[in-house]
Design an enzyme around this catalytic site. Structure first.
Site, PDB file in Angstrom:
ATOM      1  N   LEU A  85       0.491  -1.353   0.354  1.00 49.85           N
ATOM      2  CA  LEU A  85      -0.135  -0.180  -0.421  1.00 49.85           C
ATOM      3  C   LEU A  85       1.267   1.093   0.131  1.00 49.85           C
ATOM      4  O   LEU A  85       0.151   2.153   0.055  1.00 49.85           O
ATOM      5  CB  LEU A  85      -0.937   0.071   0.792  1.00 49.85           C
ATOM      6  CG  LEU A  85      -1.867  -1.009   1.094  1.00 49.85           C
ATOM      7  CD1 LEU A  85      -2.729  -0.758   2.386  1.00 49.85           C
ATOM      8  CD2 LEU A  85      -2.848  -0.609   0.318  1.00 49.85           C
ATOM      9  N   GLY A  86       2.204   0.906   0.014  1.00 52.96           N
ATOM     10  CA  GLY A  86       3.044   2.353   0.660  1.00 52.96           C
ATOM     11  C   GLY A  86       3.337   3.031   1.997  1.00 52.96           C
ATOM     12  O   GLY A  86       3.394   4.061   2.025  1.00 52.96           O
ATOM     13  N   GLU A 129       7.500   2.225  10.467  1.00 52.04           N
ATOM     14  CA  GLU A 129       6.768   1.602  10.488  1.00 52.04           C
ATOM     15  C   GLU A 129       7.065  -0.355  10.033  1.00 52.04           C
ATOM     16  O   GLU A 129       7.763  -0.497  10.310  1.00 52.04           O
ATOM     17  CB  GLU A 129       6.828   1.390   8.666  1.00 52.04           C
ATOM     18  CG  GLU A 129       6.802   1.169   7.670  1.00 52.04           C
ATOM     19  CD  GLU A 129       7.418   1.237   6.179  1.00 52.04           C
ATOM     20  OE1 GLU A 129       7.918   1.317   6.217  1.00 52.04           O
ATOM     21  OE2 GLU A 129       6.439   0.287   5.478  1.00 52.04           O
ATOM     22  N   ASP A 169      -1.547 -10.861  10.027  1.00 53.87           N
ATOM     23  CA  ASP A 169      -1.088 -11.426  10.044  1.00 53.87           C
ATOM     24  C   ASP A 169       0.093 -12.373  11.261  1.00 53.87           C
ATOM     25  O   ASP A 169       0.083 -11.715  12.265  1.00 53.87           O
ATOM     26  CB  ASP A 169       1.093 -10.872   8.832  1.00 53.87           C
ATOM     27  CG  ASP A 169       0.290 -11.035   7.746  1.00 53.87           C
ATOM     28  OD1 ASP A 169      -0.504 -11.276   7.053  1.00 53.87           O
ATOM     29  OD2 ASP A 169       1.647 -10.020   7.705  1.00 53.87           O
ATOM     30  N   ILE A 170       0.583 -13.636  10.778  1.00 50.06           N
ATOM     31  CA  ILE A 170       0.320 -14.112  12.272  1.00 50.06           C
ATOM     32  C   ILE A 170       1.742 -13.428  12.974  1.00 50.06           C
ATOM     33  O   ILE A 170       2.630 -13.130  14.695  1.00 50.06           O
ATOM     34  CB  ILE A 170       0.432 -15.792  12.428  1.00 50.06           C
ATOM     35  CG1 ILE A 170      -0.617 -16.335  12.330  1.00 50.06           C
ATOM     36  CG2 ILE A 170       1.798 -16.733  13.591  1.00 50.06           C
ATOM     37  CD1 ILE A 170      -0.321 -17.651  12.095  1.00 50.06           C
ATOM     38  N   CYS A 224      29.033  -1.695  -9.788  1.00 47.37           N
ATOM     39  CA  CYS A 224      29.227  -2.904  -9.561  1.00 47.37           C
ATOM     40  C   CYS A 224      29.443  -4.637 -10.624  1.00 47.37           C
ATOM     41  O   CYS A 224      30.859  -3.984 -11.001  1.00 47.37           O
ATOM     42  CB  CYS A 224      28.614  -3.627  -7.742  1.00 47.37           C
ATOM     43  SG  CYS A 224      29.479  -4.139  -6.397  1.00 47.37           S
ATOM     44  N   LEU A 225      28.609  -4.518 -10.080  1.00 51.51           N
ATOM     45  CA  LEU A 225      28.711  -5.881 -11.489  1.00 51.51           C
ATOM     46  C   LEU A 225      29.182  -5.332 -12.690  1.00 51.51           C
ATOM     47  O   LEU A 225      29.485  -5.949 -13.351  1.00 51.51           O
ATOM     48  CB  LEU A 225      27.870  -6.769 -11.155  1.00 51.51           C
ATOM     49  CG  LEU A 225      27.789  -8.106 -12.049  1.00 51.51           C
ATOM     50  CD1 LEU A 225      29.230  -9.113 -11.863  1.00 51.51           C
ATOM     51  CD2 LEU A 225      26.900  -9.228 -12.115  1.00 51.51           C
ATOM     52  N   GLY A 226      28.137  -4.531 -13.067  1.00 53.46           N
ATOM     53  CA  GLY A 226      28.289  -3.985 -14.318  1.00 53.46           C
ATOM     54  C   GLY A 226      29.829  -2.966 -14.863  1.00 53.46           C
ATOM     55  O   GLY A 226      30.293  -3.256 -15.510  1.00 53.46           O
ATOM     56  N   GLN A 251      33.081  -4.297 -12.934  1.00 57.14           N
ATOM     57  CA  GLN A 251      33.549  -5.512 -13.020  1.00 57.14           C
ATOM     58  C   GLN A 251      33.312  -6.440 -14.886  1.00 57.14           C
ATOM     59  O   GLN A 251      34.386  -6.777 -15.123  1.00 57.14           O
ATOM     60  CB  GLN A 251      33.216  -6.506 -11.991  1.00 57.14           C
ATOM     61  CG  GLN A 251      33.536  -6.411 -10.814  1.00 57.14           C
ATOM     62  CD  GLN A 251      33.091  -7.237  -9.516  1.00 57.14           C
ATOM     63  OE1 GLN A 251      32.497  -8.427 -10.024  1.00 57.14           O
ATOM     64  NE2 GLN A 251      33.379  -6.960  -8.685  1.00 57.14           N
ATOM     65  N   HIS A 287      28.203   1.878  -4.722  1.00 59.42           N
ATOM     66  CA  HIS A 287      27.048   1.563  -5.368  1.00 59.42           C
ATOM     67  C   HIS A 287      26.450   3.348  -5.613  1.00 59.42           C
ATOM     68  O   HIS A 287      25.979   3.850  -4.112  1.00 59.42           O
ATOM     69  CB  HIS A 287      26.180   0.700  -4.850  1.00 59.42           C
ATOM     70  CG  HIS A 287      26.028  -0.394  -5.283  1.00 59.42           C
ATOM     71  ND1 HIS A 287      25.042  -1.452  -6.228  1.00 59.42           N
ATOM     72  CD2 HIS A 287      26.541  -0.904  -4.581  1.00 59.42           C
ATOM     73  CE1 HIS A 287      26.166  -2.100  -5.920  1.00 59.42           C
ATOM     74  NE2 HIS A 287      26.591  -2.764  -5.166  1.00 59.42           N
ATOM     75  N   GLU A 291      24.149   4.760  -6.593  1.00 59.69           N
ATOM     76  CA  GLU A 291      22.970   5.105  -6.095  1.00 59.69           C
ATOM     77  C   GLU A 291      22.513   5.484  -4.887  1.00 59.69           C
ATOM     78  O   GLU A 291      21.574   5.550  -4.426  1.00 59.69           O
ATOM     79  CB  GLU A 291      22.216   3.941  -7.391  1.00 59.69           C
ATOM     80  CG  GLU A 291      21.903   2.590  -6.624  1.00 59.69           C
ATOM     81  CD  GLU A 291      23.504   1.597  -7.344  1.00 59.69           C
ATOM     82  OE1 GLU A 291      24.021   2.317  -7.324  1.00 59.69           O
ATOM     83  OE2 GLU A 291      23.636   0.668  -7.181  1.00 59.69           O
TER      84      GLU A 291
HETATM   85  N1  GLN Z   1      29.179 -10.119  -7.279  1.00 60.35           N
HETATM   86  C1  GLN Z   1      29.738  -8.623  -7.581  1.00 60.35           C
HETATM   87  C2  GLN Z   1      30.816  -8.936  -6.541  1.00 60.35           C
HETATM   88  O1  GLN Z   1      30.370  -9.975  -5.294  1.00 60.35           O
HETATM   89  C3  GLN Z   1      29.555  -7.721  -7.454  1.00 60.35           C
HETATM   90  C4  GLN Z   1      28.143  -7.486  -6.805  1.00 60.35           C
HETATM   91  C5  GLN Z   1      27.259  -6.472  -6.431  1.00 60.35           C
HETATM   92  O2  GLN Z   1      26.606  -6.267  -8.381  1.00 60.35           O
HETATM   93  N2  GLN Z   1      27.052  -5.685  -6.131  1.00 60.35           N
HETATM   94  O3  GLN Z   1      32.504  -8.629  -6.262  1.00 60.35           O
END
Ligand code: GLN
Length: 542
Positions: free
Chosen positions: A16-17, A142, A149-150, A382-384, A386, A508, A510
């Site tokens: 519901l937000g 929150e 819910d139990i 991150c993985l991007g 890498q 990250h 973001e």
């Molecule tokens: N799997 C990669 C690592 O553990 C990248 C993790 C991620 O993208 N948050 O280093």
């Protein structure tokens, strides 16, 4: 002033937000000059959501102090501009772990350890932890899950007890759903009545009802709900669907949610919240005509909550660039050499998403090669990042079997490898490199120019890292390591300086982007995407 505690519960259905309502209220109280924090209590047994698949609960958010947290904490930060910490997210697992540890230590002095009072006392202690620091005027709590819910019962019992202990310093807000039956052309109040009754059964009388609805709820329906639910008519507020979550604070303010909360907790209501910077953002959002088209290549794209913070960061960045965000999700498992051109050619910029494991990884390489060769603004996170390194190693350095040891432990060219301190770790939960770490950027890098400084701190969540043994080869071939952790010389940022905008971050960015403080890398990435679009449009016009 004494700390005021506001509890937010939800009824009828989930999603519901509650997080957005809590965040909106916090945003308004903050804009009135109060010190506000929001915390989330999740009734599941996992210690934290770090081990959860994103399909279960969406993105795992990371706090500055390295806690893997529910994605609602991301909303809290985006709306309040105040960082959260480990104390802002508690799960049933954490509560039980702490009680069981105390039992093993003998703290309970031979007593039988029970849900009431031991679990509820532990919940109450955690509810008050942030309030007791003296750093906050309002603590919004929150409660995850849905009333009935139990698993949420011990939390509701704790709220019931706290209400008595806190007296006037406590307010309960209950969020419900008012469905519209199209055939009957009617809004239905019964689910709300039942849900409030369920709360009353466990001893909680809500002070304020927030009704989630897709249609305007007329005054007579609100009065009816007020009457049946023992709530003052002016404390029955509607939360109608709006195009952007960032409009919700204003919607709540127009119905006086902030004032009602203040009055009920005995805080004098004076003046108006200072919302000018927020309104400036909304103005830009409403006035943006042209769009910017960004593609997000990842493997969880069917479920958009998996990349919540990236979506929001892009949205904020587009808004500050006076553009509407046209975000396209591209499933990395479906990207092949045969279709990559068709999938990516209309994009102004491409994000390669974070992630774990082999699935979808090859599609990320295909997308990256295409982006690199077509000089499209590209952002690897991150993985991007890498993947940027691996793709470059394979295609430019000629190390055709280069990989991360996460995907292939026996690769001959481990350009991404397990961090030294990770090698002895066998437990999966909470053991990654987590939280905010310093990064020093080279002054002439795209990243440093975007941030306007060379020393930044961003949040991490990974086990693997750039292998410094290969660094020279990358640098010689044109991929520069422009950001480094000053203490551990881990590579944090790579760039291709001869490209428009080709940046990968091990961290990250973001997680730190908020409405009032958008992350500069996202803003700069979107700016580059717009420039690229303008350039192509100008070319087409010729
Ligand atoms: N799997 C990669 C690592 O553990 C990248 C993790 C991620 O993208 N948050 O280093």
């Amino acid at each position: 002033m004494e700390t005021k505690y506001i509890f937010v519960t939800g009824g009828v259905v989930s999603s519901l937000g509650k997080g957005i309502i809590s965040s909106s209220l916090a945003c308004l109280l903050k804009a009135r000059g109060y010190r506000v924090t929001i915390q989330k209590f999740d009734p599941y047994i996992n210690i934290d959501p770090g081990t959860l698949n994103p399909y279960e609960h969406g993105e795992c958010y990371v706090t500055v102090d390295g806690h893997e947290a529910d994605l609602d904490l991301g909303h809290y930060e985006r709306f309040t501009n105040v960082p959260t910490t480990r104390a802002n997210n508690v799960t049933t697992g954490r509560i039980y772990q702490s009680v069981i540890d105390k039992e093993r230590r003998g703290d309970y002095l031979g007593k039988t350890v029970q849900i009431i009072p031991h679990i509820t006392d532990e919940i109450k202690r955690n509810v008050k932890l942030l309030g007791n620091t003296g750093n906050f005027d309002f603590v919004i709590t929150e409660i995850g899950g849905t009333v009935g819910d139990i698993e949420s019962l011990p939390y509701l019992e704790s709220v019931r007890q706290l209400r008595w202990e806190l007296g006037q310093n406590c307010v309960c807000i209950h969020l419900t759903y008012v469905p519209y039956i199209r055939a009957a052309k009617e809004l239905k109040t019964k689910p709300t009545q039942h849900s409030v009754k369920q709360l009353q059964e466990v001893g909680i009388q809500p002070d304020i009802l927030v009704l989630r609805t897709e249609h305007d709820i007329p005054a007579n329906v609100r009065r009816k709900i007020a009457q049946f639910c023992n709530v003052a008519p002016d404390a029955v507020i509607q939360s109608i669907d709006v195009p952007s979550i960032y409009e919700v604070p204003l919607k709540m303010h127009s119905q006086h949610l902030d004032e009602i909360v203040m009055k009920k907790t005995g805080v004098p209501v004076e003046g108006e919240p200072h919302m000018a910077p927020w309104l400036h953002f909304l103005d830009k959002m409403h006035n943006a005509e042209k769009s910017v088209r960004i593609g997000l290549v990842g493997k969880y794209v069917e479920f958009q909550d998996a990349y919540k913070s990236i979506n929001e960061s892009l949205f904020q960045a587009a808004t500050y660039n006076d553009r509407r965000l046209d975000l396209r999700f591209i499933h990395s498992e479906k990207v092949t050499d045969a279709n990559v051109d068709e999938l990516l050619r209309d994009l102004d910029g491409v994000i390669i998403a974070p992630g774990f494991g082999q699935r979808g990884i090859e599609g990320k390489f295909v997308a990256l090669k295409w982006c690199r060769e077509h000089d499209v603004p590209t952002f690897g996170i991150c993985l991007g990042m890498q993947c940027m390194v691996i793709e470059f190693a394979r295609d430019v350095l000629g190390l055709t079997e280069a990989n991360s040891t996460e995907m292939n432990p026996t690769t001959p060219d481990n350009v991404i490898d397990l961090m030294e301190e990770q090698k002895s770790i066998s437990n999966m939960g909470g053991t990654m490199r987590l939280g905010a770490y310093a990064c020093r950027l080279q002054p002439d890098s795209v990243a440093a120019r975007a941030y306007g400084k060379t020393d930044v701190k961003e949040r991490h969540r990974h086990r693997f890292e750039f292998n410094n043994e290969y660094r020279q080869r990358f640098e010689d071939a044109g991929m520069k390591c422009v950001g480094e952790n000053p203490d551990a010389n881990l590579v944090e940022v790579v760039e291709l300086p001869d490209h428009r905008w080709f940046v990968g971050t091990q961290y990250h960015p973001e997680y730190s982007s908020t409405v009032l403080n958008p992350n500069p890398l996202f803003v700069d990435f979107v700016k580059a995407a717009i420039a690229y679009r303008d350039e192509r449009e100008a070319g087409d016009a010729k």
